[in-house]
Enzyme design. Structure first.
Site, mmCIF file in Angstrom:
data_model
loop_
_atom_site.group_PDB
_atom_site.id
_atom_site.type_symbol
_atom_site.label_atom_id
_atom_site.label_comp_id
_atom_site.label_asym_id
_atom_site.label_seq_id
_atom_site.Cartn_x
_atom_site.Cartn_y
_atom_site.Cartn_z
ATOM 1 N N CYS A 1 2.445 9.496 -8.459
ATOM 2 C CA CYS A 1 2.759 8.369 -9.331
ATOM 3 C C CYS A 1 2.775 7.130 -8.448
ATOM 4 O O CYS A 1 2.236 7.136 -7.350
ATOM 5 C CB CYS A 1 4.084 8.579 -10.054
ATOM 6 S SG CYS A 1 5.514 8.562 -8.963
ATOM 7 N N HIS B 1 1.352 -3.371 -12.308
ATOM 8 C CA HIS B 1 1.999 -2.194 -12.905
ATOM 9 C C HIS B 1 2.319 -2.519 -14.362
ATOM 10 O O HIS B 1 3.274 -3.238 -14.659
ATOM 11 C CB HIS B 1 3.275 -1.838 -12.139
ATOM 12 C CG HIS B 1 3.834 -0.497 -12.488
ATOM 13 N ND1 HIS B 1 4.466 -0.230 -13.684
ATOM 14 C CD2 HIS B 1 3.839 0.670 -11.797
ATOM 15 C CE1 HIS B 1 4.854 1.021 -13.709
ATOM 16 N NE2 HIS B 1 4.482 1.592 -12.577
#
Length: 908
Positions: A653, A815
């Site tokens: 991740c 992000h």
């Protein structure tokens, strides 16, 4: 062909074994959520009952005790729904809507079931219920759920509902319905579909579960018989299996039925049975004919049915203030047609309908729940009058069927084997008159053969409080004197954690994967012996969570102080016995097999040594240009995880490298940490999570390239081996100075509103752990590259939620949303992503005026996730550049300047 099929089948099994273990580990994590509240609930119950039961008639004190007690009562009474909600949330990526839907599912399912559960006799002259084609289903199969009479599915039902809810949530949370009913789209649809599915689930349970309930009772009875006739073998077997399952994290699923359901014993079966007692030391059986008068100690309350000859049970009427002689005289003349039931005795001893209250709260089924039920019932420590004229005090031993006949006869509560037992001809003389009644013991059996309160939990106390600390001391002393302080800091704290809280994993994991034979061959066996001896020697020490010192005081020492015969003194005796085995065994085996426990084994790699090795790697890089630094470090990581053949699954991740291995013993966590991991965690024995920050995805890609053969592993290993050798390193040539652009402007990648990073609900960004920048609340889903020309997509996360761009040498991270990595976490390579439509590829160059780097379905993202988007200049770039904000608040348009980065070596 046959060989090929076998290979395919074996490969399929190996691939799915890891995922199954991860699933089971996730299940256990879910089970731990409700289990975590049990210690406090148990404290409320224990303290509240202690205050209430010792209020000495002071109304305010009694009310305060009841007030505290009910706070624990409600938790135990509603364990199934707590399990349902916890499982639903665990398997739906912590979605609150899933928890709400699980509650709706549970409530409607039980409501549907209640309408088809019909009492055998509406006048309550006969017990049991008719359920579809099941006739006269016993009371133990029924429980009060949310005020409804429903099947007692207990935690099994909760887990079933939670699992189904999670499945329905994951399948329908993003559903789009026609516009006319569009209001019910998305997560609003989940509780609706749960209510609908509750109908067939309720019918299926009504068709099957009564049989399951009967089977659970048979299992409990079988275990009890094994315990009574097999010298505690049931606890011995349970103790080993429970400990052996610790590494897999599924021990909660194993012990839950025995702790919380009738598989661990049930008191509901004796509700309407006659009360027969064989007092300690007696060679005969007696009936209970009354109980001590609350207002006049030494006097007895006699049921009117026994005193006056009314047929049947007493039905509430009593005659108070009787001495034992007159009470026996009344009983002797009418005894043959009347009896006192356990339900009536409990209600009489507590002056209220306490038996039904215990049943309603689910405290009459399961080894642990029965212990808690007895602890708060108000009957322990109370005296009753027997038909031989003697008094008897009710304790845990009344119901504890545990011990062999050579030192005790097991539980004191008995039932006739069949028919009416014959009285012994010569009754015991009381006050000069043969007016007592006793019965032939050979015609009786234990009332609840499957029951010994706390038999499936109390075995933890001796080895957790004393055994493990002794083993820890042995491992510390087995370390060289100069390193015992180091060993103590790790092993000592782990052993103290076991003693104080009953949490043993920190200690067990210090040697579990290093020497599994020590865990399974010694530790688990001694744990089983602990369970066996506690059962065999007739202890009844309760607990709510684990065998901690706190629970020992609350549920062992305090009950013994009140005369309830929990026999908590056995804990230190058995613990010392185990310590005499633990200490020399662990000390000898640690030294004999040179186990590399903390403070022993090979020399630990220091940070200084690692940096020296890293410098050597950079030196070798100048002599072998086939591999870059990332590939070399990825190769070292691959070796640290046991090699490519040991990798079962690889993922990442934004900050974590996630690796599932086949054999965890081959993993070297020290090297992983020395390569820069801030920490290494395990969620299952084979699943490792290493925190590398934004390098996680880079390492994952590089390792994947090696595994897939895109990098020459044979040649790379030669480079790695050379770095590990002692040959003289070649001279390091000066690193050429590259031309660096003095000022770089970073542009906004999307339209939206600027927010400070402090408003981002993620500590990684809020605390600027990976870099500095700004947050954007996007107004549309069209995201473009953050520069005018030559912007390289350095990294595109496979989940589509995050990107790292190279703008003239500056690394910038985009992000999109918070926790959005979860949206496509389960997608396989090549599968279409949800929410994110990625338009760029890793390594590609793009421009602002070209098509978007990613198109985002912002409406769908907002249904479950916060869309705020951190836009960060990475820390590695900030080491060389000073960040100067251009815009910090207000609206921003795509392509407008956000930051100016000034090279720090620029001469003024």
């Amino acid at each position: 062909m046959q060989i090929s099929l076998v290979k395919i089948r074996n490969k399929f099994k190996q691939r799915n074994r890891g995922s199954f273990r991860q699933w089971v580990g996730k299940l256990s994590n879910g089970l731990m959520i409700p289990i975590a509240v049990l210690p406090l609930a148990g404290i409320f119950l224990g303290i509240g009952d202690a205050i209430s039961s010792n209020s000495s008639g002071i109304v305010g004190v009694k009310f305060f005790g009841e007030f505290i007690k009910q706070g624990g009562n409600v938790v135990f009474a509603n364990l199934p729904i707590l399990f349902a909600v916890a499982i639903a949330i665990t398997f739906s990526q912590d979605a609150g809507v899933a928890g709400f839907s699980a509650f709706v599912f549970w409530a409607t399912m039980n409501a549907f079931m209640s309408s088809l559960i019909i009492p055998v006799d509406a006048n309550n002259t006969a017990s049991g219920y008719n359920i579809l084609y099941w006739k006269a289903v016993p009371q133990s199969a029924i429980a009060s759920t949310l005020g409804l009479n429903s099947l007692s599915t207990s935690v099994f039902g909760g887990i079933i509902v939670g699992a189904l809810t999670a499945y329905l949530y994951n399948k329908f949370y993003a559903i789009r319905l026609p516009d006319v009913i569009g209001f019910f789209s998305g997560t609003r649809f989940v509780p609706i579909i749960c209510m609908t599915i509750a109908i067939p689930v309720a019918l299926l349970l009504l068709m099957v579960w009564p049989g399951v309930s009967i089977l659970l009772n048979l299992i409990g009875t079988g275990l009890g018989i094994l315990g009574g006739r097999g010298y505690g073998a049931n606890s011995l077997i349970f103790g080993y299996i429970e400990r052996a399952l610790i590494p897999f994290g599924v021990h909660h699923a194993f012990y839950a039925p025995l702790w919380y359901t009738s598989a661990g014993g049930s008191l509901q079966e004796i509700a309407n049975q006659q009360v027969w007692i064989r007092a300690p030391g007696s060679d005969y059986v007696t009936r209970v004919i009354g109980w001590e008068d609350f207002n006049t100690p030494g006097k007895w309350v006699i049921p009117a049915a026994l005193a006056n000859g009314t047929s049947g049970m007493m039905n509430g009427a009593t005659t108070t203030g009787q001495d034992s002689t007159s009470a026996l005289s009344k009983y002797m003349s009418k005894e043959s047609t009347n009896f006192l039931s356990w339900k009536e005795l409990v209600d009489g001893l507590t002056r209220k309908g306490n038996f039904d209250e215990l049943a309603k709260n689910g405290l009459l089924d399961g080894s642990n729940k029965i212990w808690i039920g007895l602890n708060q019932s108000g009957i322990l420590g109370k005296k009753v009058l027997l038909s031989d004229g003697k008094d008897y005090t009710i304790t845990f031993k009344t119901f504890a069927n545990t011990t062999p006949t050579f030192w005790s006869h097991g539980a004191h509560a008995l039932l006739p084997i069949s028919g009416t037992p014959s009285a012994i001809t010569n009754g015991v003389t009381v006050n000069g008159t043969a007016n007592s009644k006793t019965y032939n013991v050979s015609q009786f059996t234990v009332a609840v053969p499957s029951l010994n309160p706390a038999q499936y939990s109390q075995g933890k106390f001796p080895f957790m409080l004393i055994g493990i600390p002794a083993a820890g001391l042995a491992m510390i002393l087995a370390a060289p004197k100069g390193r015992r302080k180091e060993a103590s800091s790790i092993i000592g704290s782990a052993a103290f954690t076991s003693f104080l809280t009953g949490i043993t994993e920190p200690f067990e994991f210090t040697f579990l994967f290093l020497a599994p034979w020590l865990f399974y061959g010694i530790h688990a066996v001694l744990a089983a012996v602990s369970f066996w001896l506690m059962n065999l020697l007739s202890a009844n020490v309760g607990q709510t969570f684990s065998g901690s010192f706190i629970d020992f005081i609350l549920y062992g020492a305090l009950p013994d102080g009140r005369g309830w015969l929990a026999n908590s003194y056995l804990v230190p005796i058995i613990g010392i016995f185990l310590a005499l085995i633990y200490f020399p065994t662990f000390y000898f085996l640690t030294i004999r097999f040179n186990l590399a426990t903390p403070g022993r084994g090979g020399k630990l790699i220091t940070k200084k040594e690692y940096l020296a090795a890293k410098a050597a790697q950079k030196t070798d890089q100048t002599t072998n240009t086939n591999f870059n630094q990332t590939q070399i470090e990825a190769g070292m990581l691959l070796r640290a995880y046991g090699g490519s053949e040991n990798i079962a699954e690889l993922g990442a991740c934004i900050t974590k490298l996630r690796v599932t291995v086949k054999n965890p013993e081959l993993v070297n966590e020290t090297i992983i940490k020395d390569l820069g991991a801030a920490g290494v965690m395990r969620t299952t024995p084979t699943f490792f999570v290493a925190v590398f920050g934004t390098r996680a995805a880079v390492y994952k890609s590089a390792m994947q390239d090696i595994i897939q053969g895109k990098v020459n592993w044979t040649e790379l290993q030669k480079v790695l081996d050379k770095n590990d050798s002692t040959v003289e390193k070649p001279e390091i040539k000066p690193t050429p100075v590259l031309k660096v652009q003095d000022e770089i402007v970073i542009l906004s990648p999307v339209n939206g509103t600027l927010k400070p990073l402090t408003q981002v609900p993620d500590d990684t960004f809020k605390n600027r752990l990976v870099g500095d920048g700004i947050a954007i609340l996007p107004s549309d889903g069209h995201f473009k590259a953050p520069g005018d020309v030559g912007v390289k997509t350095e990294l595109a996360f496979p989940t589509g939620h995050a990107f790292i761009f190279d703008v003239d040498g500056v690394k910038v991270m985009l992000h999109i949303g918070i926790d959005t990595v979860k949206i496509n976490a389960d997608k396989k390579p090549g599968e279409q992503l949800e929410v994110f439509d990625v338009k760029t590829k890793q390594g590609e160059y793009t421009k602002l005026k070209s098509e978007s780097v990613v198109e985002v379905d912002l409406k769908k993202l907002k249904r479950k996730y916060d869309p705020i988007t951190p836009f960060i200049v990475m820390q590695e770039s900030l080491d060389n550049f000073k960040l100067v904000p251009i815009r910090q608040r207000g609206e921003i348009k795509v392509g407008q300047p956000l930051f100016k980065l000034i090279y720090k070596d620029k001469k003024s």
